[in-house]
Design a protein around this motif. Structure first.
Motif, short mmCIF file in Angstrom:
data_model
loop_
_atom_site.label_atom_id
_atom_site.label_comp_id
_atom_site.label_asym_id
_atom_site.label_seq_id
_atom_site.Cartn_x
_atom_site.Cartn_y
_atom_site.Cartn_z
N LEU A 6 -0.47 7.29 -9.24
CA LEU A 6 0.43 5.93 -8.98
C LEU A 6 -0.33 4.90 -9.77
CD1 LEU A 6 2.37 4.25 -6.27
CD2 LEU A 6 0.44 2.90 -7.47
N LEU A 7 0.39 4.21 -11.01
CA LEU A 7 -0.33 3.14 -11.43
C LEU A 7 0.70 1.90 -11.36
CD1 LEU A 7 -0.64 5.67 -13.40
CD2 LEU A 7 -1.03 4.03 -15.32
N ASN A 8 0.15 0.83 -10.86
CA ASN A 8 0.78 -0.58 -10.45
C ASN A 8 0.07 -1.42 -11.36
OD1 ASN A 8 2.48 -2.22 -9.40
ND2 ASN A 8 1.48 -2.28 -7.43
N VAL A 9 1.01 -2.10 -12.16
CA VAL A 9 0.82 -3.16 -13.09
C VAL A 9 2.07 -4.27 -12.99
CG1 VAL A 9 -0.82 -2.38 -14.85
CG2 VAL A 9 1.95 -1.93 -15.04
N SER A 10 2.54 -4.11 -11.92
CA SER A 10 3.73 -4.81 -11.57
C SER A 10 3.24 -6.30 -10.44
CB SER A 10 4.92 -4.26 -10.86
OG SER A 10 4.70 -3.67 -9.97
N ARG A 11 3.51 -5.88 -9.11
CA ARG A 11 2.90 -6.76 -8.02
C ARG A 11 2.62 -6.11 -7.13
NH1 ARG A 11 2.86 -9.89 -11.85
NH2 ARG A 11 3.59 -11.75 -11.96
N GLY A 12 1.49 -6.41 -6.19
CA GLY A 12 0.95 -5.63 -5.23
C GLY A 12 2.08 -5.35 -4.17
N GLU A 13 2.94 -6.19 -3.95
CA GLU A 13 4.05 -6.21 -2.74
C GLU A 13 4.98 -5.23 -3.06
OE1 GLU A 13 3.05 -10.83 -3.11
OE2 GLU A 13 2.96 -8.97 -4.35
N VAL A 14 5.10 -4.66 -4.33
CA VAL A 14 6.04 -3.60 -4.50
C VAL A 14 5.56 -2.27 -3.80
CG1 VAL A 14 6.90 -2.10 -6.14
CG2 VAL A 14 6.64 -4.32 -6.68
N VAL A 15 4.21 -2.12 -3.30
CA VAL A 15 3.90 -1.02 -2.79
C VAL A 15 3.41 -1.44 -1.17
CG1 VAL A 15 1.99 0.79 -2.59
CG2 VAL A 15 2.84 -0.19 -4.82
N ASP A 16 3.61 -0.64 -0.40
CA ASP A 16 3.01 -0.56 1.10
C ASP A 16 1.53 0.00 1.10
OD1 ASP A 16 2.18 -0.18 3.69
OD2 ASP A 16 4.08 0.62 4.38
N GLU A 17 0.78 -1.13 0.96
CA GLU A 17 -0.86 -0.84 0.52
C GLU A 17 -1.42 -0.03 1.71
OE1 GLU A 17 -4.24 -3.99 -0.02
OE2 GLU A 17 -2.74 -3.99 -1.81
N PRO A 18 -1.16 -0.36 2.90
CA PRO A 18 -2.05 0.64 4.01
C PRO A 18 -1.53 2.19 3.91
CG PRO A 18 -1.32 -1.36 5.26
CD PRO A 18 -0.77 -1.30 3.69
N ALA A 19 -0.03 2.36 3.60
CA ALA A 19 0.53 3.58 3.38
C ALA A 19 -0.16 4.12 2.09
CB ALA A 19 1.85 3.43 3.15
#
Length: 337
Positions: free
Chosen positions: A250-263
């Motif tokens: 996974l690559l995330n360069v959007s916003r952290g809230e797009v992903v369930d971080e604990p999951a």
């Protein structure tokens, strides 16, 4: 007789001292005969009333602040925008306008525009660098280098060919489009996730957000380049991560809230997800006790994917173009709906 533009009251623009120094002459040129004056944000405890017609939030205003933790200089500027009764338009250096202050301004009728596209090429390059580093197992090799350990990528550690893999890009704005074009050249199949399944160009498969669960099982690289909206908040949850095939990243360069971080952390720890490049997080700065810092299969950068020495000039060009449009009462670029 009607008032001439040169006789009108000076346009009051809230902007920082560095922005005045760097762009003051260009602002005057853009306004032509229209006079203007700079409004300086007061100290936080200063009861002095402040007013402005326009605000320009340049990069130096936000500095090291995040939307979760504000430094005093940023707080001063935000308070000034909130308390300026005549404020009608705010332009920000960022590509998104999900900081709470912009929502508050829009709620009272202030137009908000962004600098979307100004750093798109830089972000796309950074995301590509993260992808290639993970694909070529550079984190493992850097660990071996620090340990002075000779560890060729043989056997189970041999990288897979990128050619023939599938990248799913969520968001088809300037960042997603530039990244998609390069990935196609590298031989990857590219699936585009966007609001409507309209064609994304030759060689690209386009689906809607509703179709995302159907494409995840064949996604080797899930790339998040979308804005934060009600639709994208929490989009990548535990179920989505479990749907990815073994070895996916996974690559995330959007916003952290797009992903369930604990999951996400759980999937990385369990090896269900082979790796991740992360530039954004649920809370920024990333807390010192976050496990993300030490996960061996993660490259973590401090929301810096878009930083480059040419960005300020590109942001200023967008602001100045919008300033001319605002004076002419024409539609503004990158207006937040």
């Amino acid at each position: 007789m009607p008032e001439s533009i040169s006789d009108a009251a000076p346009l009051r623009i809230l902007l920082s001292e560095p922005a005045l120094r760097d762009h003051g002459a260009a602002i005057s040129a853009a306004l032509g005969a229209r006079r203007w004056s700079r409004v300086e944000p007061p100290e936080v405890a200063d009861p002095r009333a402040i007013d402005a017609d326009i605000a320009f939030v340049s990069r130096d205003v936000t500095g090291r602040s995040t939307k979760h933790e504000l430094q005093p200089a940023t707080q001063r500027f935000y308070i000034a925008m909130r308390e300026a009764p005549s404020l009608r338009w705010t332009h920000t250096h960022s590509a998104g306008a999900d900081r709470p202050v912009f929502g508050q301004l829009r709620a009272r009728g202030v137009a908000v525009t962004t600098s979307s596209g100004a750093n798109a090429g830089v972000v796309a390059q950074t995301a590509l660098a993260g992808l290639l580093a993970l694909a070529r197992h550079l984190p493992q090799m850097l660990d071996a280098q620090r340990e002075r350990r000779w560890a060729p990528l043989l056997g189970a550690g041999m990288p897979r060919d990128l050619h023939g893999q599938t990248a799913t890009i969520v968001g088809w704005g300037p960042i997603g489009q530039q990244l998609g074009a390069v990935l196609r050249l590298l031989g990857l199949s590219v699936v585009v996730v966007r609001q409507r399944a309209t064609p994304a160009g030759e060689g690209f498969e386009a689906v809607t957000f509703a179709d995302l669960p159907a494409v995840l099982p064949r996604t080797d690289w899930l790339i998040l380049a979308c804005p934060l909206t009600d639709q994208t908040r929490g989009l990548v949850d535990a179920a989505a991560l479990d749907s990815l095939p073994e070895g996916a990243r996974l690559l995330n360069v959007s916003r952290g809230e797009v992903v369930d971080e604990p999951a996400l952390v759980a999937a990385l720890r369990a090896g269900r997800l082979a790796g991740a490049y992360l530039d954004v997080y649920a809370h920024e700065p990333l807390p010192a006790d976050s496990p993300i810092w030490t996960l061996p299969n993660v490259i973590a950068t401090p929301h810096s994917a878009g930083f480059s020495d040419g960005n300020a000039a590109r942001v200023a060009d967008i602001f100045l173009d919008n300033l001319r449009r605002w004076i002419a009462q024409s539609p503004l670029r990158n207006a937040v709906p």
